[in-house]
Design an enzyme around this catalytic site. Structure first.
Site, short mmCIF file in Angstrom:
data_model
loop_
_atom_site.label_atom_id
_atom_site.label_comp_id
_atom_site.label_asym_id
_atom_site.label_seq_id
_atom_site.Cartn_x
_atom_site.Cartn_y
_atom_site.Cartn_z
CG HIS A 17 42.55 28.43 37.52
ND1 HIS A 17 43.57 27.70 38.08
CD2 HIS A 17 42.96 29.73 37.56
CE1 HIS A 17 44.55 28.52 38.43
NE2 HIS A 17 44.21 29.76 38.14
CD GLN A 61 38.30 34.34 40.61
OE1 GLN A 61 37.81 35.37 41.10
NE2 GLN A 61 39.60 34.20 40.42
N1 C6P Z 1 43.11 32.55 39.76
C1 C6P Z 1 43.56 34.61 38.58
O1 C6P Z 1 44.21 35.63 38.35
P1 C6P Z 1 45.10 29.66 44.12
O2 C6P Z 1 46.26 30.06 43.26
O3 C6P Z 1 45.25 28.26 44.63
O4 C6P Z 1 44.78 30.65 45.18
O5 C6P Z 1 43.80 29.67 43.18
C2 C6P Z 1 43.80 28.96 41.99
C3 C6P Z 1 42.55 29.21 41.23
C4 C6P Z 1 41.65 28.17 41.06
N2 C6P Z 1 40.49 28.36 40.44
C5 C6P Z 1 40.13 29.54 39.95
C6 C6P Z 1 38.78 29.69 39.30
C7 C6P Z 1 40.99 30.64 40.08
O6 C6P Z 1 40.61 31.82 39.62
C8 C6P Z 1 42.25 30.46 40.71
C9 C6P Z 1 43.23 31.59 40.79
C10 C6P Z 1 43.97 33.72 39.72
O7 C6P Z 1 42.56 34.33 37.92
C11 C6P Z 1 45.42 33.40 39.67
S1 C6P Z 1 45.84 32.41 38.27
#
Ligand code: C6P
Length: 417
Positions: free
Chosen positions: A134, A214
């Site tokens: 991500h 996740q």
């Molecule tokens: N993924 C998705 O729809 P935050 O925004 O800080 O709570 O999480 C960021 C983040 C970091 N790592 C992974 C593996 C993620 O999946 C996410 C957030 C969401 O897949 C929003 S982009």
């Protein structure tokens, strides 16, 4: 982490009707249809227990923490620190000092990059991430590597969405200071072998950070068993409020790290000449924290523990297998990400249809999925797709909802025929 292989796992004993009743939003209609919420990787819905706990905090306990000697401040502080203990137990950390509250995964990773990274990564050093990260686990490392003249290296991924451990092992030389890896890919559902990867990194003398955004929602996370140095996750993906997250860090590492942000609560004493920092974990919690978020997070983890984390994982695994099989029946649909070890996240493309149109048409049916690049643009490029549709299943989803998704996708196909 429970092993989410593509074969049937142990049966879940989740009483799904009771579970669904715990989530008030699931009773609402969207566009005149029953809500089918399949966007849990983006954020999860909240059980009544969490909503009630936040209302109770504001109705009966609202006060700042760690600051007052008055009754309400003591009550709020007790609830806030109680949540830290719940998180510690949930992750099987050794000590509450290892649990730092942040705004979310993104902030947790940036904290490590800016505090540990600034001090420990230098010119010529290497940081390893993977091709399926991500953006939150790419950009903070890019920033620190650019600043320090260090090199960012990328573990390649095969067509199934599995990381190449052979290539990873080859990369692990003595220049590698840090390995930062996602526990579970938000865009593919791949469960990475983080225990093994941590062991290999440690053998090469590198520190390990796991992006668990996740990971925590989909199975048992035992940071002592994984033996990672840092583990980051967000409350809102695990049935808790938005704006709160956790950084787990081994005590000795956190102890040696400089604070990241300065302000109230992270100090013991301040004068214009010298400031003495507070002990762990407060050194990393500058300013008034998200008190109701932290308390809500504690309640959410209590709720999931009550259902049984392994039980939830087994339920979701059944949904993964069922939904995968049903989606594979659809002509022209390709699943992106077919790793042997997967969590209940299914990305797909449909021949001749842009993913945004899939999302819009499904929305008319009351079905919420995410479409786009899922904040993983390098991964989209690797798989040669501009975007995907993504159905991500949580603990309250059912096989019937997977059927409704399939019906919805047939409607999408009719529109474009
Ligand atoms: N993924 C998705 O729809 P935050 O925004 O800080 O709570 O999480 C960021 C983040 C970091 N790592 C992974 C593996 C993620 O999946 C996410 C957030 C969401 O897949 C929003 S982009």
């Amino acid at each position: 982490m429970s092993v989410l292989t593509q074969t049937a796992g142990p049966a879940s004993t989740l009483d799904i009707e009771t579970v669904r009743r715990d989530f008030p939003i699931l009773r609402r209609e969207v566009r005149g249809k029953r809500l089918v919420y399949l966007d849990n990787a983006a954020t999860t819905q909240k059980p009544q227990a969490v909503i009630d706990r936040i209302v109770k905090y504001y109705a009966e306990e609202n006060s700042n923490v760690h600051r007052g000697v008055h009754y309400l401040s003591e009550v709020a502080t007790e609830a806030y620190e109680g949540a830290r203990k719940i998180v510690k137990d949930f992750l099987n950390a050794r000590d509450v000092k290892e649990i730092v509250f942040t705004r979310g995964t993104t902030e947790s990773i940036n904290l490590v990059a800016q505090s540990w990274g600034r001090r420990n990564i230098g010119a010529g050093d290497e940081v390893i991430i993977s091709a399926i990260e991500h953006h939150s686990n790419i950009v903070p490392w890019q920033m620190i590597c650019d600043e320090k003249g260090a090199r960012l290296r990328i573990i390649p991924v095969n067509d199934q969405g599995e990381l190449s451990l052979d290539e990873y092992e080859k990369m692990l030389g003595n220049r590698v200071k840090l390995v930062a890896i996602g526990h579970i890919s938000n865009a593919l559902g791949t469960v990475n072998p983080i225990r093994k990867m941590t062991e290999l990194a440690h053998a090469a003398g590198a520190v390990v950070l796991i992006d668990g955004a996740q990971g925590v929602p989909h199975g048992v996370v035992d940071v002592r068993d994984i033996d990672c140095d840092f583990y980051a996750f967000s409350g809102h993906k695990v049935y808790a409020p938005t704006g709160v997250g956790v950084l787990y860090g081994k005590q000795a590492l956190l102890q040696a790290m400089p604070p990241w942000q300065g302000g109230g609560d992270m100090i013991l004493s301040v004068s214009f000449e010298k400031t003495t920092y507070n002990s762990l974990p407060y050194k990393f919690e500058a300013g008034t924290p998200n008190i109701e978020g932290v308390i809500g997070l504690g309640e959410a983890l209590r709720y999931i523990s009550g259902l049984g984390v392994a039980n939830v994982a087994a339920w979701e695994h059944d949904l993964l297998l069922y939904a995968t099989a049903r989606l594979q029946e659809i002509e022209g649909l390709t699943i992106i990400g077919t790793a042997a070890d997967k969590a209940s996240v299914i990305s797909f493309v449909l021949e001749g249809v842009h993913p945004h149109d899939i999302g819009t048409i499904l929305d008319q049916e009351g079905i919420a999925v995410r479409t786009g690049h899922h904040c993983a643009q390098p991964l989209m490029m690797r798989f040669n797709v501009p975007a995907t549709g993504r159905a991500s299943f949580g603990l309250y989803n059912t096989r019937e909802e997977a059927d409704l998704l399939v019906e919805g996708l047939h409607k999408v196909i009719e529109v474009f025929r």
